[in-house]
Design an enzyme around this catalytic site. Sequence first.
Site, PDB file in Angstrom:
ATOM      1  N   GLN A 124       3.601  20.306 -68.035  1.00  0.00           N
ATOM      2  CA  GLN A 124       2.128  20.319 -68.050  1.00  0.00           C
ATOM      3  C   GLN A 124       1.635  21.178 -69.217  1.00  0.00           C
ATOM      4  O   GLN A 124       1.837  22.392 -69.218  1.00  0.00           O
ATOM      5  CB  GLN A 124       1.627  20.916 -66.734  1.00  0.00           C
ATOM      6  CG  GLN A 124       0.126  21.071 -66.657  1.00  0.00           C
ATOM      7  CD  GLN A 124      -0.307  21.711 -65.335  1.00  0.00           C
ATOM      8  OE1 GLN A 124       0.510  22.268 -64.624  1.00  0.00           O
ATOM      9  NE2 GLN A 124      -1.572  21.623 -65.013  1.00  0.00           N
ATOM     10  N   GLU A 242      -2.728  20.700 -57.684  1.00  0.00           N
ATOM     11  CA  GLU A 242      -1.793  21.818 -57.885  1.00  0.00           C
ATOM     12  C   GLU A 242      -2.013  22.903 -56.822  1.00  0.00           C
ATOM     13  O   GLU A 242      -1.066  23.521 -56.354  1.00  0.00           O
ATOM     14  CB  GLU A 242      -2.023  22.400 -59.285  1.00  0.00           C
ATOM     15  CG  GLU A 242      -0.963  23.372 -59.744  1.00  0.00           C
ATOM     16  CD  GLU A 242      -1.149  23.800 -61.212  1.00  0.00           C
ATOM     17  OE1 GLU A 242      -2.104  23.337 -61.874  1.00  0.00           O
ATOM     18  OE2 GLU A 242      -0.330  24.605 -61.665  1.00  0.00           O
TER      19      GLU A 242
HETATM   20  C1  LIG Z   1       5.072  31.102 -63.559  1.00  0.00           C
HETATM   21  C2  LIG Z   1       3.994  30.453 -64.381  1.00  0.00           C
HETATM   22  C3  LIG Z   1       4.098  29.120 -64.701  1.00  0.00           C
HETATM   23  C4  LIG Z   1       3.113  28.515 -65.478  1.00  0.00           C
HETATM   24  N1  LIG Z   1       3.270  27.190 -65.805  1.00  0.00           N
HETATM   25  C5  LIG Z   1       2.337  26.593 -66.568  1.00  0.00           C
HETATM   26  C6  LIG Z   1       2.506  25.218 -66.974  1.00  0.00           C
HETATM   27  O1  LIG Z   1       3.513  24.568 -66.654  1.00  0.00           O
HETATM   28  N2  LIG Z   1       1.558  24.656 -67.745  1.00  0.00           N
HETATM   29  C7  LIG Z   1       0.433  25.323 -68.127  1.00  0.00           C
HETATM   30  O2  LIG Z   1      -0.414  24.722 -68.794  1.00  0.00           O
HETATM   31  N3  LIG Z   1       0.237  26.630 -67.785  1.00  0.00           N
HETATM   32  C8  LIG Z   1       1.167  27.273 -67.037  1.00  0.00           C
HETATM   33  N4  LIG Z   1       1.012  28.602 -66.695  1.00  0.00           N
HETATM   34  C9  LIG Z   1      -0.122  29.332 -67.247  1.00  0.00           C
HETATM   35  C10 LIG Z   1      -1.199  29.709 -66.228  1.00  0.00           C
HETATM   36  O3  LIG Z   1      -1.913  28.593 -65.799  1.00  0.00           O
HETATM   37  C11 LIG Z   1      -2.112  30.748 -66.931  1.00  0.00           C
HETATM   38  O4  LIG Z   1      -1.300  31.876 -67.219  1.00  0.00           O
HETATM   39  C12 LIG Z   1      -3.267  31.154 -66.050  1.00  0.00           C
HETATM   40  O5  LIG Z   1      -4.195  30.106 -65.933  1.00  0.00           O
HETATM   41  C13 LIG Z   1      -3.980  32.399 -66.623  1.00  0.00           C
HETATM   42  O6  LIG Z   1      -4.323  32.231 -67.955  1.00  0.00           O
HETATM   43  P1  LIG Z   1      -3.960  33.345 -69.057  1.00  0.00           P
HETATM   44  O7  LIG Z   1      -2.512  33.672 -68.928  1.00  0.00           O
HETATM   45  O8  LIG Z   1      -4.440  32.833 -70.362  1.00  0.00           O
HETATM   46  O9  LIG Z   1      -4.762  34.645 -68.654  1.00  0.00           O
HETATM   47  P2  LIG Z   1      -6.309  34.914 -68.912  1.00  0.00           P
HETATM   48  O10 LIG Z   1      -7.110  33.758 -68.467  1.00  0.00           O
HETATM   49  O11 LIG Z   1      -6.480  35.369 -70.326  1.00  0.00           O
HETATM   50  O12 LIG Z   1      -6.580  36.119 -67.933  1.00  0.00           O
HETATM   51  C14 LIG Z   1      -6.229  37.470 -68.249  1.00  0.00           C
HETATM   52  C15 LIG Z   1      -6.736  38.343 -67.109  1.00  0.00           C
HETATM   53  O13 LIG Z   1      -8.169  38.267 -67.033  1.00  0.00           O
HETATM   54  C16 LIG Z   1      -8.579  37.848 -65.739  1.00  0.00           C
HETATM   55  N5  LIG Z   1      -9.756  36.975 -65.836  1.00  0.00           N
HETATM   56  C17 LIG Z   1      -9.908  35.922 -66.677  1.00  0.00           C
HETATM   57  N6  LIG Z   1     -11.108  35.330 -66.456  1.00  0.00           N
HETATM   58  C18 LIG Z   1     -11.696  36.002 -65.433  1.00  0.00           C
HETATM   59  C19 LIG Z   1     -12.939  35.871 -64.739  1.00  0.00           C
HETATM   60  N7  LIG Z   1     -13.818  34.894 -65.050  1.00  0.00           N
HETATM   61  N8  LIG Z   1     -13.215  36.735 -63.733  1.00  0.00           N
HETATM   62  C20 LIG Z   1     -12.333  37.718 -63.409  1.00  0.00           C
HETATM   63  N9  LIG Z   1     -11.149  37.907 -64.041  1.00  0.00           N
HETATM   64  C21 LIG Z   1     -10.823  37.058 -65.037  1.00  0.00           C
HETATM   65  C22 LIG Z   1      -7.372  37.084 -65.189  1.00  0.00           C
HETATM   66  O14 LIG Z   1      -7.388  37.058 -63.781  1.00  0.00           O
HETATM   67  C23 LIG Z   1      -6.200  37.871 -65.748  1.00  0.00           C
HETATM   68  O15 LIG Z   1      -5.948  38.996 -64.952  1.00  0.00           O
HETATM   69  C24 LIG Z   1       1.991  29.247 -65.931  1.00  0.00           C
HETATM   70  C25 LIG Z   1       1.890  30.603 -65.616  1.00  0.00           C
HETATM   71  C26 LIG Z   1       2.877  31.214 -64.852  1.00  0.00           C
HETATM   72  C27 LIG Z   1       2.754  32.678 -64.540  1.00  0.00           C
END
Ligand SMILES: Cc1cc2nc3c(=O)[nH]c(=O)nc-3n(C[C@H](O)[C@H](O)[C@H](O)COP(=O)(O)OP(=O)(O)OC[C@H]3O[C@@H](n4cnc5c(N)ncnc54)[C@H](O)[C@@H]3O)c2cc1C
Length: 393
Positions: A124, A242
């Site tokens: 994905q 999901e």
């Molecule tokens: C084990 C694992 C598997 C994954 N597999 C996939 C995959 O197969 N494909 C894929 O596309 N993605 C995948 N991901 C990615 C996952 O979907 C993202 O890591 C997740 O959506 C968070 O995005 P980010 O890491 O960019 O963090 P950010 O969105 O940058 O967030 C950083 C911090 O800010 C906080 N934050 C952000 N916005 C807000 C808000 N509006 N209010 C309050 N707090 C907020 C978050 O909670 C977090 O603590 C995976 C992640 C993990 C850990």
Amino acid sequence: MDLLFSPADEQYRTRIRAWLSDNAGDLALIAKAEDPLQAARDWQRKMYEAGFVGLTWPKSCGGQEASLTQQVVLSEELAQARIPHLINGIALTTLGPTLIQHGTEQQRQRFLPGILSAKEIWCQGFSEPGAGSDLPSLTTRAVLDGDEFVVNGQKVWTSLAPIADWCFLLARTDPKAPKREGISYLLCDMKTPGVTVRPLRNAGGGFHFSEVFFEDVKIPRDNCVGEINGGWKIARSTLEHERSGLSGVVALEANLERQRQMAAKLKVGDKTALDKPGNRQKLAQYWIEIEGLRHLGYRALSDQLAGRPPGASASVGKLFSSRLRQKIAKTSLELAGPLAPVAKKSPHVIERGRLHAGYFDALGYSIGGGTSEIMHNTIAERILGLPRSTRDD
Ligand SMILES: Cc1cc2nc3c(=O)[nH]c(=O)nc-3n(C[C@H](O)[C@H](O)[C@H](O)COP(=O)(O)OP(=O)(O)OC[C@H]3O[C@@H](n4cnc5c(N)ncnc54)[C@H](O)[C@@H]3O)c2cc1C
């Protein structure tokens, strides 16, 4: 809410148990196979041929048109028998239902059989370095050139990318449109020139996810799911699939049972760790919380069966189950004490030396599929009716 399974569901349970007792031995052989990936594909194909994959999908799409309750019974029995997740689980739970709902007949015919049999493994490609929680900010570009999109950009945290044959991804096709209105949902063959996968090592030492780079990658126009620029609505449907389901309750049960067995073997003086009242209290508390989670899942299931949308309860389940998974993993480390870091090859190893990796993996559950903070926002806004968070919508 109806908490009883029907006689037909219980008959189905008996059928699954019989099949598993005849065939689960193959899984042990598969686990020792020289090519574990091929072995995992073979196991999924075997389950598919026995009619246990794509259970609730329409027959015209290769499914069994079974009920949601039968799907729950199957998940319970697989967890009970400690059968690992299917290798194409991401596609089975997210892309498959999305294609059934939004794909063309040609896309369904072309892609669903490979998803079901694990002939084609999918990853994905949604998240990007600057677009995770705020997914609509994604910047990977796709420009239509004749009958092909030309894609440039980067994805990150892409689970299974090194072994995936295909990727379902989101790309911006109209940079001038409001950010949710210029996104398309594309299906990309990972062997296409210009696709580069760079695995990322996680804190547990594994390579669960990767960065994926797209450089002038050509994707046929026919591989766009839904309308061009209409991908956000379809992506939402994928994300809902999901987060739905029984919130990993069956996996939690298996974790707790493993912990109970470990505590029963660990010696503390002339007793076992399980004899210590404090440990018993903790394990009992986790059991209670798992039961709570199971009933939350049953409530969502009852709603679905009655034709009511499950609503934001999936966010409650996701939040609660990820925390519980972390608490259980932390307790395992505490129970094992100095034995926890003992390496796999040592004669003193417990739990195959995976307790620390298991703890770190558990932390990721608060992030993948939507972070805990985002689940809190959803609960605050959609269940408690609090004002929306001030993020840019
Ligand atoms: C084990 C694992 C598997 C994954 N597999 C996939 C995959 O197969 N494909 C894929 O596309 N993605 C995948 N991901 C990615 C996952 O979907 C993202 O890591 C997740 O959506 C968070 O995005 P980010 O890491 O960019 O963090 P950010 O969105 O940058 O967030 C950083 C911090 O800010 C906080 N934050 C952000 N916005 C807000 C808000 N509006 N209010 C309050 N707090 C907020 C978050 O909670 C977090 O603590 C995976 C992640 C993990 C850990």
